[in-house]
Design an enzyme around this catalytic site. Structure first.
Site, PDB file in Angstrom:
ATOM      1  N   ASP A  42     -34.274 -16.965  56.363  1.00  0.00           N
ATOM      2  CA  ASP A  42     -35.219 -17.117  55.252  1.00  0.00           C
ATOM      3  C   ASP A  42     -36.336 -18.106  55.567  1.00  0.00           C
ATOM      4  OD1 ASP A  42     -33.486 -15.398  53.891  1.00  0.00           O
ATOM      5  OD2 ASP A  42     -32.288 -17.082  53.162  1.00  0.00           O
ATOM      6  N   HIS A  70     -36.438  -9.777  53.836  1.00  0.00           N
ATOM      7  CA  HIS A  70     -37.723 -10.297  54.315  1.00  0.00           C
ATOM      8  C   HIS A  70     -38.816  -9.978  53.296  1.00  0.00           C
ATOM      9  CE1 HIS A  70     -36.077  -9.936  58.701  1.00  0.00           C
ATOM     10  NE2 HIS A  70     -35.396 -10.769  57.958  1.00  0.00           N
TER      11      HIS A  70
HETATM   12  P1  GDP Z   1     -37.330 -14.225  55.878  1.00  0.00           P
HETATM   13  O1  GDP Z   1     -35.952 -13.748  55.599  1.00  0.00           O
HETATM   14  O2  GDP Z   1     -37.373 -15.159  57.039  1.00  0.00           O
HETATM   15  O3  GDP Z   1     -38.337 -13.126  56.010  1.00  0.00           O
HETATM   16  O4  GDP Z   1     -37.759 -15.081  54.605  1.00  0.00           O
HETATM   17  P2  GDP Z   1     -37.527 -14.697  53.048  1.00  0.00           P
HETATM   18  O5  GDP Z   1     -38.500 -13.665  52.661  1.00  0.00           O
HETATM   19  O6  GDP Z   1     -36.087 -14.447  52.792  1.00  0.00           O
HETATM   20  O7  GDP Z   1     -37.823 -16.087  52.354  1.00  0.00           O
HETATM   21  C1  GDP Z   1     -39.031 -16.753  52.512  1.00  0.00           C
HETATM   22  C2  GDP Z   1     -39.666 -16.957  51.125  1.00  0.00           C
HETATM   23  O8  GDP Z   1     -40.718 -17.894  51.240  1.00  0.00           O
HETATM   24  C3  GDP Z   1     -40.306 -15.704  50.560  1.00  0.00           C
HETATM   25  O9  GDP Z   1     -40.222 -15.739  49.167  1.00  0.00           O
HETATM   26  C4  GDP Z   1     -41.762 -15.819  51.001  1.00  0.00           C
HETATM   27  O10 GDP Z   1     -42.661 -15.121  50.150  1.00  0.00           O
HETATM   28  C5  GDP Z   1     -41.969 -17.298  50.888  1.00  0.00           C
HETATM   29  N1  GDP Z   1     -42.938 -17.869  51.837  1.00  0.00           N
HETATM   30  C6  GDP Z   1     -43.141 -17.569  53.148  1.00  0.00           C
HETATM   31  N2  GDP Z   1     -44.035 -18.403  53.692  1.00  0.00           N
HETATM   32  C7  GDP Z   1     -44.420 -19.250  52.712  1.00  0.00           C
HETATM   33  C8  GDP Z   1     -45.300 -20.370  52.669  1.00  0.00           C
HETATM   34  O11 GDP Z   1     -45.910 -20.756  53.660  1.00  0.00           O
HETATM   35  N3  GDP Z   1     -45.416 -21.021  51.460  1.00  0.00           N
HETATM   36  C9  GDP Z   1     -44.737 -20.621  50.342  1.00  0.00           C
HETATM   37  N4  GDP Z   1     -44.907 -21.315  49.217  1.00  0.00           N
HETATM   38  N5  GDP Z   1     -43.893 -19.576  50.362  1.00  0.00           N
HETATM   39  C10 GDP Z   1     -43.725 -18.911  51.526  1.00  0.00           C
HETATM   40  P1  IMO Z   2     -32.816 -13.148  56.789  1.00  0.00           P
HETATM   41  O1  IMO Z   2     -33.127 -12.101  57.813  1.00  0.00           O
HETATM   42  C1  IMO Z   2     -30.003 -16.084  55.180  1.00  0.00           C
HETATM   43  C2  IMO Z   2     -25.745 -15.419  56.025  1.00  0.00           C
HETATM   44  C3  IMO Z   2     -24.940 -15.123  54.770  1.00  0.00           C
HETATM   45  C4  IMO Z   2     -23.587 -15.682  55.177  1.00  0.00           C
HETATM   46  C5  IMO Z   2     -23.511 -15.346  56.656  1.00  0.00           C
HETATM   47  C6  IMO Z   2     -22.719 -14.087  56.977  1.00  0.00           C
HETATM   48  O2  IMO Z   2     -33.301 -12.827  55.425  1.00  0.00           O
HETATM   49  O3  IMO Z   2     -33.196 -14.504  57.259  1.00  0.00           O
HETATM   50  P2  IMO Z   2     -23.181 -11.480  56.640  1.00  0.00           P
HETATM   51  O4  IMO Z   2     -23.412 -10.696  55.390  1.00  0.00           O
HETATM   52  O5  IMO Z   2     -24.277 -11.364  57.638  1.00  0.00           O
HETATM   53  O6  IMO Z   2     -21.842 -11.215  57.252  1.00  0.00           O
HETATM   54  O7  IMO Z   2     -23.149 -13.013  56.146  1.00  0.00           O
HETATM   55  O8  IMO Z   2     -24.841 -15.166  57.100  1.00  0.00           O
HETATM   56  N1  IMO Z   2     -26.937 -14.551  56.230  1.00  0.00           N
HETATM   57  C7  IMO Z   2     -28.180 -14.913  55.917  1.00  0.00           C
HETATM   58  N2  IMO Z   2     -28.660 -16.031  55.332  1.00  0.00           N
HETATM   59  N3  IMO Z   2     -30.859 -15.127  55.584  1.00  0.00           N
HETATM   60  C8  IMO Z   2     -30.397 -14.011  56.188  1.00  0.00           C
HETATM   61  O9  IMO Z   2     -31.199 -13.068  56.691  1.00  0.00           O
HETATM   62  C9  IMO Z   2     -28.999 -13.848  56.357  1.00  0.00           C
HETATM   63  N4  IMO Z   2     -28.228 -12.898  56.906  1.00  0.00           N
HETATM   64  C10 IMO Z   2     -26.968 -13.337  56.826  1.00  0.00           C
HETATM   65  O10 IMO Z   2     -25.482 -15.779  53.650  1.00  0.00           O
HETATM   66  O11 IMO Z   2     -23.600 -17.081  55.046  1.00  0.00           O
HETATM   67 MG    MG Z   3     -34.559 -13.660  54.056  1.00  0.00          MG
END
Ligand code: GDP
Ligand code: IMO
Ligand code: MG
Length: 458
Positions: A42, A70
């Site tokens: 994340d 994502h």
């Molecule tokens: P990923 O799994 O790595 O793609 O990340 P996620 O989408 O799960 O979580 C990142 C969150 O942060 C999302 O809600 C994005 O819209 C938000 N985000 C990403 N970059 C920025 C940033 O630079 N500033 C802010 N405020 N939010 C961001």
């Molecule tokens: P992105 O791509 C955050 C974490 C789960 C759990 C552990 C195992 O959005 O960054 P699983 O279901 O994979 O067997 O869970 O891994 N986990 C993540 N945490 N972002 C993710 O993906 C995750 N993918 C798995 O929360 O602790």
């Molecule tokens: Mg994510």
């Protein structure tokens, strides 16, 4: 290093060992740009991929399944991707799901259709999606088993892993046990596929008698997908080879999950079941390592973690609450609140050692705007001794005392900044501090959710 483009064939200047005519070495082909999570997920990989995908020809996923979540925000529309490469949002890009990914077919179609309804970004996805025939299939019962295993862990050991319950552990276990079923099996003889499916279901039923498996119902659903996915399925190795050795192409790989969730290098056993580090790019796509070009590590300006496991820089206090609220730190896949803490450069450095990041995308700097001072973890102590490595053992990691350096905050809104020089001096110092400690350049800084809220430094 160029991000794409063909390299010329090269010949050894001295000939080969036998002194005969030197053998021509084949051309390396196109280089692939890789985006990987450097913490516990994340970090904002989706947003970085979206930025890079705007002129990409091909966007790939190489591991994980729909445990990933994502986010991409374009024209105020928020898209969420789980199995589809986020770069599919570029209407000119082909999206490739490689052999290392585990696919829940109903999940894939629901995700694509949901995002298609949200806005114009994902139009025509069905014609642009390619799936490797070697990818393993996640069945509904894998997801049910994931839930049952979590319940058993809770009952037997008093704690579970906090998985996403998307069937990731069970399907990768079946893959390693050589009882899994792949896309190529689904498209071959359906009666043979059904027999193997039933055999696998029976195995789980024997292990977990309370498990409710709708064998006939799921087989009907799967049969209905056959004709729909047929035009998308390719021999993934051949497809990748052609992409690498055809005309120059900009190819992008989107890592899912992150380094500290990697099955080999993460905080085991509180990890996912795939390699989310750079090695997974080659094994998950069928690509030689020399085709890896830029490797961008995505680092959140603080740290978050979803689920269970040691988190040395976690802040169970008002700082953690502020980061959680301001950062809207809620899981995209499970809706769980993310745990929050200070940036931990010991673990980011560890992720760098494994992945060899060529540059960093630092995201969510804007979330720190209101903090009077900001701490950064720079070393770990265990039993009053500084330890030289990131510990493998969870018990040791739980005992770590993080050594922090405190930097002054900047107390102003950075969300409108579009160049490095528009950032306040203390924010620039924070970025320089990270670069100096990691010895990796920061190439982008995120100051908001939208595509535009990204400062590019070089
Ligand atoms: P990923 O799994 O790595 O793609 O990340 P996620 O989408 O799960 O979580 C990142 C969150 O942060 C999302 O809600 C994005 O819209 C938000 N985000 C990403 N970059 C920025 C940033 O630079 N500033 C802010 N405020 N939010 C961001
Ligand atoms: P992105 O791509 C955050 C974490 C789960 C759990 C552990 C195992 O959005 O960054 P699983 O279901 O994979 O067997 O869970 O891994 N986990 C993540 N945490 N972002 C993710 O993906 C995750 N993918 C798995 O929360 O602790
Ligand atoms: Mg994510």
């Amino acid at each position: 290093m160029s991000e794409s483009g063909n390299q010329e064939s090269s010949r050894s200047p001295n000939g080969n060992a036998s002194g005969t005519t030197p053998a021509a070495r084949p051309a390396v082909g196109n280089r692939v740009t890789v985006v990987l999570g450097a913490q516990w997920g994340d970090e904002g990989k989706g947003k970085v991929v979206d930025l890079l995908a705007q002129d990409a020809d091909m966007v790939c996923r190489c591991q994980g399944g729909n445990n990933a979540g994502h986010t991409v925000v374009v024209d105020s529309v928020e898209y969420d991707f789980h199995l589809l490469p986020s770069g599919i949002i570029n209407p000119k890009a082909t999206a490739f799901i490689g052999n290392g990914v585990v696919i829940h077919l109903p999940g894939l179609f629901e995700e694509a259709e949901k995002n298609e309804r949200k806005g114009k970004g994902v139009k025509g996805w069905e014609e642009r999606l390619i799936i490797s025939d070697r990818a393993h299939i996640v069945f509904d019962f894998h997801q049910a088993v994931d839930g049952v295993q979590e319940q058993q862990r809770q009952e037997q050991a008093g704690k579970n892993l906090g998985t996403t319950k998307k069937g990731i552990g069970p399907v990768y276990s079946a893959k390693a046990a050589r009882s899994g079923l792949r896309i190529c099996d689904l498209l071959a003889d359906f009666s043979q596929f059904s027999e193997r499916y039933k055999g696998l279901a029976q195995q789980y039923k024997a292990m977990y008698p309370t498990l409710d498996i709708d064998i006939e119902g799921e087989l009907i659903k799967l049969k209905n997908y056959v004709e729909r996915i047929k035009p998308m399925v390719r021999d993934g190795v051949h497809y990748m080879y052609e992409a690498l050795h055809g005309p120059p192409k900009k190819i992008l790989v989107e890592g899912a999950n992150a380094a500290l969730l990697d099955i080999d290098f993460g905080t085991y056993p509180f990890v996912t079941s795939s390699n989310c580090t750079v090695g997974g790019v080659c094994t998950g796509l069928g690509m030689p390592p020399q085709n890896v070009g830029e490797v961008y590590g995505v680092v959140k300006a603080y740290t978050t973690r979803v689920g269970i496991g040691a988190f040395p820089s976690e802040q169970n206090n008002e700082v953690g609450e502020l980061l959680q609220t301001r950062g809207k730190e809620v899981g995209v896949t499970t809706g769980r609140k993310r745990r929050c803490g200070w940036l931990d450069l010991v673990l980011v450095k560890y992720a760098y050692m494994i992945n060899g990041f060529t540059a960093i995308a630092l995201t969510k700097l804007d979330i720190l705007d209101v903090l009077p001072e900001i701490k950064v973890g720079v070393a770990y102590k265990v039993d009053n001794q500084v330890i030289p490595h990131f510990p493998a053992n969870q018990e040791v990691l739980l005992r770590v005392e993080v050594q922090y350096e405190t930097l002054p905050g900047w107390n102003c809104d950075t969300s409108a900044a579009r160049s490095f020089h528009e950032l306040p001096e203390n924010a620039r110092k924070y970025v320089h501090f990270i670069e100096e400690r990691l010895r990796v350049p920061v190439k982008w800084i995120g100051v908001g959710k939208s595509r535009e809220s990204m400062i590019q430094l070089f």
